[in-house]
Design a protein around this motif. Structure first.
Motif, PDB file in Angstrom:
ATOM      1  N   GLN A   1     -11.527  -1.680  -5.315  1.00 55.31           N
ATOM      2  CA  GLN A   1     -11.991  -0.571  -4.477  1.00 55.31           C
ATOM      3  C   GLN A   1     -11.107  -0.416  -3.244  1.00 55.31           C
ATOM      4  OE1 GLN A   1     -14.376   1.624  -5.266  1.00 55.31           O
ATOM      5  NE2 GLN A   1     -13.927   2.764  -3.391  1.00 55.31           N
ATOM      6  N   GLU A   2     -10.670  -1.537  -2.669  1.00 51.94           N
ATOM      7  CA  GLU A   2      -9.757  -1.461  -1.522  1.00 51.94           C
ATOM      8  C   GLU A   2      -8.424  -0.843  -1.925  1.00 51.94           C
ATOM      9  OE1 GLU A   2     -11.170  -5.191   1.297  1.00 51.94           O
ATOM     10  OE2 GLU A   2      -9.825  -5.587  -0.380  1.00 51.94           O
TER      11      GLU A   2
ATOM     12  N   ASN B   1      -7.864  -7.970 -10.726  1.00 49.66           N
ATOM     13  CA  ASN B   1      -8.528  -6.676 -10.685  1.00 49.66           C
ATOM     14  C   ASN B   1      -7.653  -5.614 -11.319  1.00 49.66           C
ATOM     15  OD1 ASN B   1      -6.739  -5.623  -8.586  1.00 49.66           O
ATOM     16  ND2 ASN B   1      -7.906  -6.858  -7.130  1.00 49.66           N
ATOM     17  N   ILE B   2      -8.291  -4.541 -11.725  1.00 50.51           N
ATOM     18  CA  ILE B   2      -7.590  -3.481 -12.436  1.00 50.51           C
ATOM     19  C   ILE B   2      -8.082  -2.135 -11.939  1.00 50.51           C
ATOM     20  CG2 ILE B   2      -9.261  -3.533 -14.348  1.00 50.51           C
ATOM     21  CD1 ILE B   2      -6.862  -2.860 -16.195  1.00 50.51           C
ATOM     22  N   LEU B   3      -7.143  -1.238 -11.744  1.00 51.18           N
ATOM     23  CA  LEU B   3      -7.436   0.133 -11.345  1.00 51.18           C
ATOM     24  C   LEU B   3      -6.655   1.060 -12.270  1.00 51.18           C
ATOM     25  CD1 LEU B   3      -8.781   2.048  -9.258  1.00 51.18           C
ATOM     26  CD2 LEU B   3      -6.667   1.862  -7.912  1.00 51.18           C
ATOM     27  N   ARG B   4      -7.386   1.884 -13.006  1.00 53.17           N
ATOM     28  CA  ARG B   4      -6.746   2.861 -13.890  1.00 53.17           C
ATOM     29  C   ARG B   4      -7.230   4.241 -13.476  1.00 53.17           C
ATOM     30  NH1 ARG B   4      -6.444   3.423 -20.572  1.00 53.17           N
ATOM     31  NH2 ARG B   4      -6.754   5.667 -20.586  1.00 53.17           N
TER      32      ARG B   4
ATOM     33  N   GLU C   1       0.820  -1.200   0.000  1.00 54.45           N
ATOM     34  CA  GLU C   1       0.000   0.000   0.000  1.00 54.45           C
ATOM     35  C   GLU C   1       0.862   1.261   0.000  1.00 54.45           C
ATOM     36  OE1 GLU C   1      -2.665  -0.363   3.270  1.00 54.45           O
ATOM     37  OE2 GLU C   1      -3.919  -1.872   2.280  1.00 54.45           O
ATOM     38  N   ARG C   2       1.922   1.252   0.814  1.00 55.45           N
ATOM     39  CA  ARG C   2       2.805   2.423   0.849  1.00 55.45           C
ATOM     40  C   ARG C   2       3.525   2.606  -0.480  1.00 55.45           C
ATOM     41  NH1 ARG C   2       8.112   2.736   2.256  1.00 55.45           N
ATOM     42  NH2 ARG C   2       8.139   0.813   3.473  1.00 55.45           N
ATOM     43  N   ILE C   3       3.948   1.514  -1.087  1.00 56.65           N
ATOM     44  CA  ILE C   3       4.614   1.593  -2.390  1.00 56.65           C
ATOM     45  C   ILE C   3       3.679   2.189  -3.428  1.00 56.65           C
ATOM     46  CG2 ILE C   3       5.558   0.208  -4.280  1.00 56.65           C
ATOM     47  CD1 ILE C   3       6.590  -1.741  -2.085  1.00 56.65           C
TER      48      ILE C   3
ATOM     49  N   LEU D   1      -4.928   4.155  -1.481  1.00 56.33           N
ATOM     50  CA  LEU D   1      -4.056   5.168  -2.065  1.00 56.33           C
ATOM     51  C   LEU D   1      -4.194   6.525  -1.371  1.00 56.33           C
ATOM     52  CD1 LEU D   1      -4.490   4.392  -5.880  1.00 56.33           C
ATOM     53  CD2 LEU D   1      -2.529   3.851  -4.431  1.00 56.33           C
ATOM     54  N   GLU D   2      -5.331   6.739  -0.701  1.00 55.19           N
ATOM     55  CA  GLU D   2      -5.561   7.982   0.050  1.00 55.19           C
ATOM     56  C   GLU D   2      -5.323   9.207  -0.836  1.00 55.19           C
ATOM     57  OE1 GLU D   2      -3.048   7.714   3.482  1.00 55.19           O
ATOM     58  OE2 GLU D   2      -4.118   5.985   4.312  1.00 55.19           O
TER      59      GLU D   2
END
Length: 213
Positions: A166-167, A204-207, A125-127, A172-173
């Motif tokens: 979604q998580e 899953n994919i996040l763009r 998550e930090r990366i 990413l905040e």
């Protein structure tokens, strides 16, 4: 992914993994990268977890200038050989980083992180939050990851939590109003099982696109 002793470093683990065979991965770019980056104007790209270099080489062939990062020098050396064979060596800067402790400098029009998973403890998550900070205004952050076990072994990796898109987005905040969510979804990635039969793995994919200004 294979389990490894708790006291093994990420570099030692992945160097050993890549040393097992001359080629670990297929040599083809990730299908999600091909789908999602085909419509982007080439610029500067950052490939996190570059492995044997297939994604970086695909981007370079399309005119991107790529910084490709991996914890394994064995993988990076192999990737550089593949880039030379593809005649794009001058377009890729191969850098060794343990992303838990260091991160490449600069800003990029595309930051791509595909299957950034590891049995070695890794602050994913930090990366990814750091990765978001490296996206230039107007640029794209593309995060693709496993969402579960393969269809032929549904109980494998039962002790591992694979986050939903979604998580990932929430972790990413991101500052409100500064990013556009272009894709946030789970899909089935067609694969073959060890016996060659058709199957799939949920991914899953996040763009995300960073807004200008």
């Amino acid at each position: 992914m294979t389990e490894t002793p708790d006291d093994t470093s990420a570099e030692a683990h992945w160097d050993a993994r890549y040393s097992q065979n001359h080629r670990i991965w297929s040599g083809a770019p990730n299908a999600a990268l091909v789908r999602e980056a085909a419509d982007l104007r080439p610029g500067r790209a950052l490939d996190l977890g570059a492995g044997e270099g297939a994604d970086a080489i695909w981007l370079a062939r399309r005119g991107w200038r790529v910084t490709a990062v991996d914890v394994s020098q064995v993988a990076l050396d192999r990737a550089a050989e593949h880039a030379a064979e593809a005649e794009v060596a001058g377009l890729v800067d191969w850098q060794r980083h343990d992303l838990a402790t260091s991160f490449p400098s600069g800003v990029f029009d595309l930051v791509s992180a595909h299957f950034l998973h590891s049995f070695i403890d890794m602050p994913r998550e930090r990366i990814l939050r750091t990765a978001a900070l490296a996206v230039a205004p107007g640029g794209v952050l593309l995060v693709v990851g496993h969402a579960g076990s393969p269809s032929w072994a549904p109980d494998s990796h039962a002790d591992i939590h694979f986050p939903t898109p979604q998580e990932v987005l929430e972790s990413l905040e991101l500052p409100q109003g500064q990013w556009e969510v272009q894709r946030c979804e789970e899909y089935r990635h067609p694969m073959t099982d060890p016996d060659g039969r058709p199957g799939f793995r949920p991914d899953n994919i996040l763009r995300l696109r960073r807004r200008d200004g």
